[in-house]
Design a protein around this motif. Structure first.
Motif, PDB file in Angstrom:
ATOM      1  N   LEU A 116       4.513 -17.389  -7.110  1.00 42.38           N
ATOM      2  CA  LEU A 116       4.438 -15.954  -7.398  1.00 42.38           C
ATOM      3  C   LEU A 116       4.706 -15.693  -8.878  1.00 42.38           C
ATOM      4  N   GLU A 117       3.861 -14.856  -9.488  1.00 38.99           N
ATOM      5  CA  GLU A 117       4.081 -14.430 -10.868  1.00 38.99           C
ATOM      6  C   GLU A 117       4.732 -13.055 -10.935  1.00 38.99           C
ATOM      7  N   SER A 118       4.293 -12.129 -10.091  1.00 38.49           N
ATOM      8  CA  SER A 118       4.892 -10.792 -10.065  1.00 38.49           C
ATOM      9  C   SER A 118       4.506 -10.115  -8.763  1.00 38.49           C
ATOM     10  N   GLN A 119       5.219  -9.062  -8.434  1.00 40.08           N
ATOM     11  CA  GLN A 119       4.862  -8.264  -7.269  1.00 40.08           C
ATOM     12  C   GLN A 119       5.297  -6.823  -7.477  1.00 40.08           C
ATOM     13  N   GLN A 120       4.608  -5.937  -6.793  1.00 44.34           N
ATOM     14  CA  GLN A 120       4.886  -4.513  -6.900  1.00 44.34           C
ATOM     15  C   GLN A 120       4.643  -3.891  -5.537  1.00 44.34           C
ATOM     16  N   ASN A 121       5.422  -2.874  -5.201  1.00 46.24           N
ATOM     17  CA  ASN A 121       5.157  -2.192  -3.941  1.00 46.24           C
ATOM     18  C   ASN A 121       5.140  -0.682  -4.149  1.00 46.24           C
ATOM     19  N   MET A 122       4.427  -0.004  -3.271  1.00 51.82           N
ATOM     20  CA  MET A 122       4.309   1.444  -3.311  1.00 51.82           C
ATOM     21  C   MET A 122       4.435   1.987  -1.894  1.00 51.82           C
ATOM     22  N   LEU A 123       5.144   3.083  -1.756  1.00 58.30           N
ATOM     23  CA  LEU A 123       5.232   3.779  -0.478  1.00 58.30           C
ATOM     24  C   LEU A 123       4.154   4.852  -0.452  1.00 58.30           C
ATOM     25  N   LEU A 124       3.296   4.809   0.558  1.00 63.77           N
ATOM     26  CA  LEU A 124       2.120   5.675   0.617  1.00 63.77           C
ATOM     27  C   LEU A 124       2.252   6.697   1.752  1.00 63.77           C
ATOM     28  N   ILE A 125       1.825   7.911   1.471  1.00 64.22           N
ATOM     29  CA  ILE A 125       1.793   8.979   2.467  1.00 64.22           C
ATOM     30  C   ILE A 125       0.333   9.255   2.814  1.00 64.22           C
ATOM     31  N   PRO A 126      -0.077   9.113   4.070  1.00 66.19           N
ATOM     32  CA  PRO A 126      -1.491   9.328   4.411  1.00 66.19           C
ATOM     33  C   PRO A 126      -1.878  10.796   4.299  1.00 66.19           C
ATOM     34  N   MET A 127      -3.098  11.015   3.830  1.00 70.45           N
ATOM     35  CA  MET A 127      -3.659  12.369   3.795  1.00 70.45           C
ATOM     36  C   MET A 127      -4.022  12.795   5.216  1.00 70.45           C
ATOM     37  N   PRO A 128      -4.091  14.099   5.502  1.00 68.06           N
ATOM     38  CA  PRO A 128      -4.380  14.558   6.869  1.00 68.06           C
ATOM     39  C   PRO A 128      -5.698  14.047   7.428  1.00 68.06           C
ATOM     40  N   PHE A 129      -6.686  13.817   6.559  1.00 69.19           N
ATOM     41  CA  PHE A 129      -8.007  13.368   7.015  1.00 69.19           C
ATOM     42  C   PHE A 129      -8.116  11.854   7.081  1.00 69.19           C
ATOM     43  N   SER A 130      -7.106  11.117   6.666  1.00 74.24           N
ATOM     44  CA  SER A 130      -7.177   9.661   6.603  1.00 74.24           C
ATOM     45  C   SER A 130      -7.302   9.063   8.015  1.00 74.24           C
TER      46      SER A 130
END
Length: 347
Positions: free
Chosen positions: A330-344
């Motif tokens: 592993l060189e690097s990692q990143q994470n994001m918390l995502l909120i789904p849109m109503p139409f997703s």
């Protein structure tokens, strides 16, 4: 003229040469030459269109791998066969000199044999597989929105995105809550590159969609897209219920591709999955974009359940062992918390 090598004991120097015996799985009980090495000799002899006679000595000892080939070939010389002279067996302590071309062949064999043992083949568990061979791929788009326009962007997309979704399958559409600000991420599925080209042409000719899209473009600071494949050992998952949050973890792996780190990466993903605290949605490997990058999409009921599950997983010895193995690549990692849109589609 036969192109198969023959195996014969050395009568000139059997007593003076170092003892030699193969402990390979393929061995000739009455002779000390590993049959695996013999097959390598046979292959290169056939490629060179020459016959070789291999001289071996009986005795005891233990030789493995490339060292076996080195010790065998150190006591051999080769001579090409012609229709006039027939086969000859030449011993290194004999009077005849070996053919220069065949001596060069011996050096080539040694180099290739050492390289084969030094670089073992590794199964590339993320490389091209059945789901990739059928051409299906995914496009991940990331939009950086101007902070002052984020609210308007969400409202307009929510109102008009159905026009774009009529042309190809949308997997999901999210806004970023943690790990980035004023970002939108959406994933689209395509059958192949020709299909995507047709979709892009249809979208460009859709006057209604273009009319709704024009006011949105000034809201964007930057756009980015990646072409990714779903890895062969994973399918797009569905959350157990609507609602919840998604986590996209992006791993930048060392150059070398899945042949280097694929198995360790898969083991780490499965170790987390087996704890049961989270739901795996998909694992995507980049084809266009920054290479050696893997996106893993997870679903959790809420941020608190995700935090509690991660804490539990990090105390699991199996997870710790798998992660320790995978982080070597592993060189690097990143994470994001995502909120789904109503139409997703993925809610």
């Amino acid at each position: 003229m036969s192109l198969r090598p023959t195996l014969a004991p050395c009568s000139a120097c059997a007593d003076s040469l170092p003892p030699l015996r193969s402990h390979c799985a393929w061995r000739k009980p009455r002779h000390g030459v590993c049959l695996f090495a013999l097959r390598l000799f046979s292959f290169f002899a056939f490629r060179s269109r020459r016959n070789v006679v291999i001289v071996s000595c009986r005795g005891r000892g233990r030789v493995k791998g490339a060292g076996l080939v080195a010790r065998v070939t150190r006591h051999l010389q080769f001579c090409s066969l012609c229709a006039c002279c027939g086969p000859q067996v030449l011993c290194p302590r004999g009077q005849a000199s070996g053919c220069a071309a065949m001596l060069g062949l011996r050096a080539l064999l040694l180099r290739r044999a050492r390289g084969a043992w030094a670089c073992p083949q590794v199964h590339a568990s993320l490389a091209t597989g059945p789901r990739q061979n059928d051409g299906t791929f995914y496009e991940i788009r990331t939009y950086d929105v101007k902070p002052s326009k984020m609210k308007e962007f969400v409202e307009l997309v929510n109102k008009h995105i159905h026009l774009r979704a009529a042309h190809s399958e949308m997997v999901g559409f999210w806004t970023v809550e943690f790990g980035g600000m004023n970002k939108a991420i959406h994933i689209w599925k395509f059958d192949n590159f020709a299909h995507r080209a047709e979709v892009r042409k249809a979208v460009a000719n859709d006057k209604e969609w273009q009319g709704k899209l024009s006011p949105v473009l000034p809201f964007l600071n930057k756009q980015n897209n990646e072409i990714v494949y779903l890895v062969p050992w994973c399918e797009i998952g569905k959350p157990s219920k609507e609602g919840g949050v998604y986590e996209m973890v992006t791993f930048q792996m060392k150059p070398g591709g899945p042949a280097l780190w694929g198995q360790s990466f898969r083991a780490a993903i499965n170790a987390h999955l087996n704890t049961g605290y989270t739901k795996l949605i998909g694992v995507f490997h980049t084809e266009y974009g920054l290479l050696n990058r893997v996106h893993v999409l997870w679903w959790n009921e809420n941020p608190d359940s995700r935090a509690a599950g991660r804490h539990y997983a990090h105390e699991d010895a199996r997870v710790v062992a798998a992660v320790r193995e995978s982080v070597r690549f592993l060189e690097s990692q990143q994470n994001m918390l995502l909120i789904p849109m109503p139409f997703s589609p993925l809610k």
